[in-house]
Every structure is written in structure tokens, then in C-alpha cells.
Design a protein around this motif. Sequence first.
Motif, PDB file in Angstrom:
ATOM      1  N   ALA A   1       0.836  -1.205   0.000  1.00 22.07           N
ATOM      2  CA  ALA A   1       0.000   0.000   0.000  1.00 22.07           C
ATOM      3  C   ALA A   1       0.868   1.252   0.000  1.00 22.07           C
ATOM      4  N   SER A   2       1.959   1.247   0.787  1.00 16.57           N
ATOM      5  CA  SER A   2       2.796   2.448   0.844  1.00 16.57           C
ATOM      6  C   SER A   2       3.621   2.601  -0.436  1.00 16.57           C
ATOM      7  N   SER A   3       4.065   1.473  -1.006  1.00 17.16           N
ATOM      8  CA  SER A   3       4.794   1.554  -2.275  1.00 17.16           C
ATOM      9  C   SER A   3       3.877   2.093  -3.365  1.00 17.16           C
ATOM     10  N   ALA A   4       2.614   1.650  -3.330  1.00 16.88           N
ATOM     11  CA  ALA A   4       1.647   2.133  -4.314  1.00 16.88           C
ATOM     12  C   ALA A   4       1.479   3.637  -4.177  1.00 16.88           C
ATOM     13  N   ALA A   5       1.383   4.109  -2.937  1.00 17.44           N
ATOM     14  CA  ALA A   5       1.261   5.550  -2.711  1.00 17.44           C
ATOM     15  C   ALA A   5       2.512   6.267  -3.212  1.00 17.44           C
ATOM     16  N   GLY A   6       3.660   5.610  -3.065  1.00 17.13           N
ATOM     17  CA  GLY A   6       4.929   6.200  -3.479  1.00 17.13           C
ATOM     18  C   GLY A   6       5.067   6.389  -4.982  1.00 17.13           C
ATOM     19  N   THR A   7       4.252   5.657  -5.768  1.00 17.46           N
ATOM     20  CA  THR A   7       4.370   5.773  -7.223  1.00 17.46           C
ATOM     21  C   THR A   7       3.644   7.002  -7.765  1.00 17.46           C
ATOM     22  N   ILE A   8       2.846   7.664  -6.929  1.00 19.66           N
ATOM     23  CA  ILE A   8       2.109   8.838  -7.393  1.00 19.66           C
ATOM     24  C   ILE A   8       3.099   9.952  -7.704  1.00 19.66           C
ATOM     25  N   PRO A   9       2.974  10.596  -8.868  1.00 18.95           N
ATOM     26  CA  PRO A   9       3.939  11.635  -9.229  1.00 18.95           C
ATOM     27  C   PRO A   9       3.926  12.807  -8.239  1.00 18.95           C
ATOM     28  N   VAL A  10       5.052  13.430  -8.093  1.00 22.26           N
ATOM     29  CA  VAL A  10       5.279  14.632  -7.283  1.00 22.26           C
ATOM     30  C   VAL A  10       5.078  14.389  -5.784  1.00 22.26           C
ATOM     31  N   VAL A  11       3.836  14.065  -5.370  1.00 27.38           N
ATOM     32  CA  VAL A  11       3.571  13.974  -3.933  1.00 27.38           C
ATOM     33  C   VAL A  11       3.782  12.575  -3.381  1.00 27.38           C
ATOM     34  N   GLY A  12       4.025  11.600  -4.280  1.00 25.33           N
ATOM     35  CA  GLY A  12       4.089  10.191  -3.867  1.00 25.33           C
ATOM     36  C   GLY A  12       5.029   9.934  -2.716  1.00 25.33           C
ATOM     37  N   GLU A  13       6.266  10.390  -2.840  1.00 24.73           N
ATOM     38  CA  GLU A  13       7.272  10.111  -1.823  1.00 24.73           C
ATOM     39  C   GLU A  13       6.884  10.732  -0.474  1.00 24.73           C
ATOM     40  N   THR A  14       6.340  11.944  -0.530  1.00 22.84           N
ATOM     41  CA  THR A  14       5.874  12.607   0.692  1.00 22.84           C
ATOM     42  C   THR A  14       4.737  11.817   1.324  1.00 22.84           C
ATOM     43  N   LEU A  15       3.801  11.419   0.477  1.00 25.99           N
ATOM     44  CA  LEU A  15       2.638  10.663   0.947  1.00 25.99           C
ATOM     45  C   LEU A  15       3.067   9.364   1.614  1.00 25.99           C
ATOM     46  N   LYS A  16       4.036   8.705   0.958  1.00 23.69           N
ATOM     47  CA  LYS A  16       4.519   7.427   1.477  1.00 23.69           C
ATOM     48  C   LYS A  16       5.158   7.629   2.853  1.00 23.69           C
ATOM     49  N   ARG A  17       5.956   8.691   2.950  1.00 23.46           N
ATOM     50  CA  ARG A  17       6.617   8.979   4.221  1.00 23.46           C
ATOM     51  C   ARG A  17       5.598   9.263   5.318  1.00 23.46           C
ATOM     52  N   ILE A  18       4.555  10.037   4.973  1.00 26.18           N
ATOM     53  CA  ILE A  18       3.537  10.358   5.974  1.00 26.18           C
ATOM     54  C   ILE A  18       2.816   9.081   6.394  1.00 26.18           C
ATOM     55  N   MET A  19       2.569   8.205   5.413  1.00 28.58           N
ATOM     56  CA  MET A  19       1.892   6.946   5.692  1.00 28.58           C
ATOM     57  C   MET A  19       2.718   6.068   6.636  1.00 28.58           C
ATOM     58  N   LEU A  20       4.038   6.014   6.369  1.00 29.76           N
ATOM     59  CA  LEU A  20       4.905   5.133   7.155  1.00 29.76           C
ATOM     60  C   LEU A  20       5.401   5.804   8.433  1.00 29.76           C
ATOM     61  N   GLY A  21       5.290   7.129   8.509  1.00 32.02           N
ATOM     62  CA  GLY A  21       5.848   7.827   9.661  1.00 32.02           C
ATOM     63  C   GLY A  21       7.366   7.850   9.597  1.00 32.02           C
ATOM     64  N   GLY A  22       7.927   7.843   8.376  1.00 25.25           N
ATOM     65  CA  GLY A  22       9.375   7.850   8.191  1.00 25.25           C
ATOM     66  C   GLY A  22       9.729   7.186   6.886  1.00 25.25           C
ATOM     67  N   GLY A  23      11.012   6.886   6.696  1.00 27.52           N
ATOM     68  CA  GLY A  23      11.455   6.322   5.434  1.00 27.52           C
ATOM     69  C   GLY A  23      11.144   4.853   5.264  1.00 27.52           C
ATOM     70  N   VAL A  24      11.088   4.118   6.374  1.00 25.57           N
ATOM     71  CA  VAL A  24      10.870   2.675   6.297  1.00 25.57           C
ATOM     72  C   VAL A  24       9.776   2.250   7.281  1.00 25.57           C
ATOM     73  N   ILE A  25       9.262   1.035   7.081  1.00 27.86           N
ATOM     74  CA  ILE A  25       8.217   0.517   7.969  1.00 27.86           C
ATOM     75  C   ILE A  25       8.787   0.348   9.369  1.00 27.86           C
ATOM     76  N   GLY A  26       8.072   0.852  10.352  1.00 23.75           N
ATOM     77  CA  GLY A  26       8.526   0.732  11.729  1.00 23.75           C
ATOM     78  C   GLY A  26       7.352   0.847  12.683  1.00 23.75           C
ATOM     79  N   GLN A  27       7.673   1.063  13.942  1.00 22.76           N
ATOM     80  CA  GLN A  27       6.633   1.168  14.966  1.00 22.76           C
ATOM     81  C   GLN A  27       5.649   2.293  14.653  1.00 22.76           C
TER      82      GLN A  27
END
Lengths: 648, 177
Positions: free
Chosen positions: A152-178
Motif C-alpha cells: 500500500a505504501s509503495s503504491a502511494a509512493g508511485t504517485i507523481p510529485v507527492v508520492g514520496e511525501t505521501l509514502k513517508r507520511i503513511m509510514l511515519g518515516g522512510g521505512v516501515i517501523g513502529q
Amino acid sequence: MRSGLLRWINERWPLSPFARLALEEEMSGGSSYAYVFGSAALILFMLQVVTGIWQLFYYVPTLGQGYNSLNYLRTEVPFGWLVHGLHYWGANAMVVCVMLHLSQVYIWGAYKRPHELQWITGVFLFLLTMAMSLTGGALPWDKRSYWLVEVASSAAGTIPVVGETLKRIMLGGGVIGQLTLSRFFVLHVAVASGLLLTLAAVHLVALRKVGNAGPWDDGQRKNTGPFWPDQVFKDGLFSAFVILLLVALSIYAPPPFAGMADPLDASYIPKPEWNFLFLYQALKYFPGKLEVIATLGIPLIGTIVLLLPPFVDDSVERRPRKRPAAMAGWVIAVTLFITLTLAGAYSQPEGFAAPQTSQSTPSTSAALSPSADEKAGSGLFKSQECAACHSIGGIGGTFGPDLSGEGTKGRSGQWLADQLHNPKAHNPSSEMPSFAALSKEQIGQLVAFLLGLKEEAPAPASTGLAPSAAAGGQTQSAPAVTGPHGEPGIAVTIIGSPDHGAVLFEDSCASCHGPRGTEMVSNPGSTHGKVPPLNPINRDLFSPDPKTFVGQIDLFLQHGSRPEGPNPRLSMPPFGDTHSLTQQQIADIEAYILNLNGVNRATIHHPGIDPDLFFIIAAFAFSLIVINLWGWWWFNRLGKRKGKEAGE
Amino acid sequence: MEETGIVTDDDNGSGRRRFLIWATGILVSFSGMIVGIPLIGSIIGSSFRTAKTNWITVGDVGALPIGQPVNLKVVDNNVDAYVREPVIRHLWAVKHSNADVTVLSPICTHLGCQFNWNPASGHFECPCHGSIYAADGTVLGGPAPRRLDTLPTRIENGRLFVEWKQFRSGTSDKVPA
């Protein structure tokens, strides 16, 4: 007295107007069983709220303890199995009811003026239901959860421009964690559910404001009937049946114990829940840069298409037969959804090709004499630099197991060929590289060479995998099994997945313990001469209590053990101590070994009432109520008819 | 305001009423912003913190074969927000000499899959989308946007230490995740 109390309240709080708003309505066309899905979705949502809150008494949203806390609820808390089962199946049933409700409203043309706002809020309620399903799926933090979040987060990350930001907000950081789990938790229990509740209220107030749409036929709308009690009875009957069904599913098809989330376990094949399979399948048709079409395009276009009907279709015609385009649209959408879902359900994920079954076992390559094969194999052993990791007769590296006497270990040519093709097929955490690029003939030659190694290694170099230091030398009393020493690992606290354990067992254990733990593989140099079978397992280790049983076998998996005897060829590797298996994987294998011996790792210790008995009581009570109500209704009608006849 | 019927027109107080409406609006906006902006910041801002990196003790350099990529499993004392616990990491190491070891991140730069070493071809190959890398990590084929990520290493008294870092996948630049 009752009216007095009611008046007292009404003077201070508008109870009666609220009750009237909820219940009083002349329905055009009268009540109908076609309308039950909407109310069932509402009742299921209320059930989700209650069972959800109940689970919060036990569940903690942490990576380390989320899985265990949920399973504590399911196995140790009276009726915990039912609370979780109802929530799990209730979620699925709610998605189904919302979809059926949406379809019913569409077919009936009930989205048309003045019902546009009901339709729009309905579409968003559907999306929120899907969001609840998605965020809820992350909470058990089992293997399905981990991959759901990853995808789900990788899918969000594929969205142009905002994807990476969205993914980070979803994960609470760069990688899956607590923080990721915390976010999914809050979105599930507070944000999405709060929005759902609010929007459901808006949806229902709109229904009371404009009234129900009624049958599609103008003539039939003229006859009216009251909402209360006519429609409420039908809704109640259907919902009671659905709840009984949920109880049955909770007992006879309980949610799986999928094993604790494990990012290192590459042998797990992830697949989403049924209601997201269509998207998962669609993703495959858009590789590379086109991926965003499936991850963003399909959900976005789907939502827009769902929102359009009341605005595109502004005719007053509601009869399906007179709306061929609208009906065709519905049929196409449903066919597409079902086709993609089924294709997704039966597909094998990319990059997870089944282990190759090589045709060229030594016996089939008859063109060359065995000695020629072995000679060629010996050459390959050198040219492929196998000796960098493996030693034969004390010469070579120590990274991989010693291959001296490989031909006496009882492994088949097929097993060795598979190992060369795909070392991870036997042990997913194997560090050995794959030799799949070799030709079938070359693999056959290597296998022939390896099977020809009958010479035992010199004594000092006999440790392919070093047994744990504590395991050896302390076995004077000669029990049937040499027990390893040390503390149990974290694995004993985790209820593993026996299904995934079976996969791991074939990879890591079956080469010595035989398929399904049944075969006695020979172990020269040990007192017993054979590797102990696990199915059935030594009675000293067996216990009907899963926690005791797991505690006994866990020591072997964690710390290994060295069989009695002067110079045993095979000894149990310390999978836990060497990290060659993760604790999650060990838990899965343990659950499988318990299963082989007829013990369920996920035994419910405190069911409250025996689940079977509970279902019999519930089904019996439901049948009794339905039969009595039907009898009562039939008797009344008979009485009325008699009265009529007497009157005439 | 007149349309809503909440406020009735009243000729001697219209200036005062306008003031009250504006004042209320400003105060509500102020309160909303002073609470709302930090609330949004606490959710979004924390997502952009780069993870703290750790130096991991790998072990004896002497045990590694020369020129042959080896998959290593190491224990990383990971700190994830407020959770501190050991995590197992997989690394690829290629030893050139006892003083020179290249350690590669096990994560494919394309979409984050775990790649494998194919000794027959002498390449790293990713099973997901077919990216191919040379033993030194340079791209030989497939969709990989950049070479394999090397991790910082240190060798002290024959012992190898690696700094565990993760980088963003799918980008041509090596950006820390």
C-alpha cells in the motif's frame, strides 16, 4: 407512568422527535426485502464498533506485541475467539453488504433527483469501508499485515510529485517501523471510523429528508407502508441471520493465524484480501512507469465513475429495462471486478516461480558413464569455486557445510539438483548462491560427483555446522533424546502459522527429518543410526498442551543438539543461535510440528463456552424464534380469515 | 448573515455586530491555527526525520573468501522511534584483500527487492524485475536506475564494521531513506 416519564424527558430533551425522525416514515411502495442491505451494513458497522472496542481491552499496537496480544485475546480470553471472529468476518460481511446496497440502489435508479447527496455520501461510505478494511488488515501485524503495508505504501509512493511525501507520511518515516503501525492503528480506530460514523449520520438524515425512492415502477410507488415496524422487521430478520452466519464463520472458518510479520522471510507469498485482489491483479498489467495507472489511476477513475451517475443520467426514467446503457455499465463493472478478483486469486506472484524440478538426475543422464559424469562434476566443483565455501576431506572453505561423504547422507539426486538450482528452496535463509545458470547436464554431473563422495571427513573437520557448545559432552545418562541446553527463544511466545511452517519445514528440515517428518534418515556414527523422526515425535517431548510441547522442541531449534554416538554425521543445527532462521520462522515450524503430532498451536485455552455448543445454542434459538414467529403470523392470518368468513 | 436568520437587522447596533462577527472569526482562526498547525506538523514533520544509523560489527575479515560475494547475516542494534531492539540484516560483502572489503546493501535500487548472486554468470540478479549488476555493483541490465548502494565500512584489527543505511529505491541518485 410511562407516558409521565416520557413527558418529563421530552420537556428537557427532544426524545420523541428523535424517535419519530428515526422510525416514522411512510415508505413509497412499502417495505421490501430488497432494501435490507443498507440497514445490514449499518448494523454490521455497529457490531464492528462494539467488537472493535472490546478488542482494545487486550490489543496493543506494537510491532513486538501486536500479534501476540491479539492471539492472547483469541486463545486465552473467554469468548475472545468470538469477539475477534465477529470483527474479522463482520468486516468482510460489511464490505459485501455495502457493495450489494450500492448495486441495489443503482439498479433501482434510486440515485436520481432528489437522492444525489445520498448517493455521493454512499460512495464515500463505500470508500471509507474499504479504508477501514485496509487499515484494519495491518493491525494483527502478521505476515499479511506486513505485506499489505509494504504494498500500500509503495503504491502511494508511485504517485507523481507527492508520492514520496505521501509514502513517508503513511509510514511515519522512510521505512516501515513502529510509527507505521501506530498510524494505521489510529486511522482505523479513530479517524476512518469517526468519519464513517459522521457520514453515515448525514446519509441517514438525507434519507429521512427526501424519503425512500421506492420501486422503479411509478404505479407501485403509490401504495405506501410504514418504515416502523414493517421495514425494521425485515431488516432485523436479515441482520439476525447475518449475525448467526458470522458466528458460524467465526467457529468453522476462524481467521487464520498467519504467523508474525517477518521482513526477512522471502518464502512468504503475499496476497491481499479478496476485496483488494482486483487492484493487485490490475497492477500486473501496468509494469514500470505505467504502474501509476493502476495505483492512482484506477482508484481515482473508479471513484469518479461511481460519483457520476446522478449527474450524467438526469432522466426521470428508473425502470432498468429502459436504461440499457446504465445497466450495461453495471454489468461491465461487476464482470471486471469479479474477473480481476478471480484472476488475482488464482495467480502466482511474480518472482516466486515454483522450485524447478530438474529432469537431469544422475540416473536419467545415461549417455555418460557415472565415472565420466563424476569427473566432469569434479571439474565443475573447481571451476565454480565451490571449494571457496565447502570443504571435502578437510580441504576448502568453512562457510558452507562440509561435503565429505555427501553421498552417504541419504539425500536424493533430486534434492541436490534442487539445492543447486535454488538453495533457498531448502532453506530460505541459505547464503549459497544459485547455480541455475548451469545446464541440466552440468547439474547432473555435479550431483553425480557429490553423490560419489563416500569418504568420511577426517575427525577434526567433521563439523559441517558446529553444534552448540552447550549441546555436546553432557549426556552420560543416555536418555532417548539428547536434550539441548539453554533458554527457550522468543519463538515460544509466538503462535506460528502451521501452513507457512510446512513450507519452511520442507526447505530447512525435511532433508534430515524426511518429508512431513516421517522418514528415518540414516545418521552413521550416532548410537541410533538414524535421525529421530518428528511425526510421530519422541513421547518424552510430546505434550497435549501446545505451550509445554513448544517449550520442549524450541530448545532444539534454538540451540541445536548433537546426537549420542562416537561421531554422528548429522547433528541438529542451532537455527536460532546462528540466526539462520528468524524467531518468527521458528514459531511457524514449531506450529507445523505440533500439527503433525495432532496438537493445535492455536488451541483455545479459555473459550468461555465450547464453540460448537455455542453455535448449536445460537442456531437452535434462532430457528425456534423464526418458527414461532412464522407460526404466530400464520395462525393470526387463519384467525382473520375465519373471522371474515364468519362475518359473511 | 441576514439570509441565515440568525442575526436580525438592527439599525443602532450594526457597527457593533460587524465588529463582533469579525472579532469572533479572527479569534476562532487564531485558535484553530495555533492548535492546528502543530497538530499537522507532528504528523507530517516526524515523517521526514532520517533514521539514525548504526555501526554493526560483522566479524573477522579473514573468514571471507576473496573475490567471491558472500551473503552475511549480522545483528543490528536497531533503534526504531522509541523501540530499541536487535534486528537481523542481510549484507553482501566482496573481499578484495584483508584491508579492502566492499559491502553492498541487499536492497535492489529499482523497487527494493532482495537480489541474488549468480556465480555462473558472475552477476547479481534481481528476481523481481530482472535488474542485473556486476560484482562491484554497477548496472549491467534491467530497469535498475543506479548502481547497487555501497555501505560505509571500517576495518579495525582484522574485524569488519558496517554502517547500516537504507536508500530510496527507484531514483537515479543515492538518497538516504
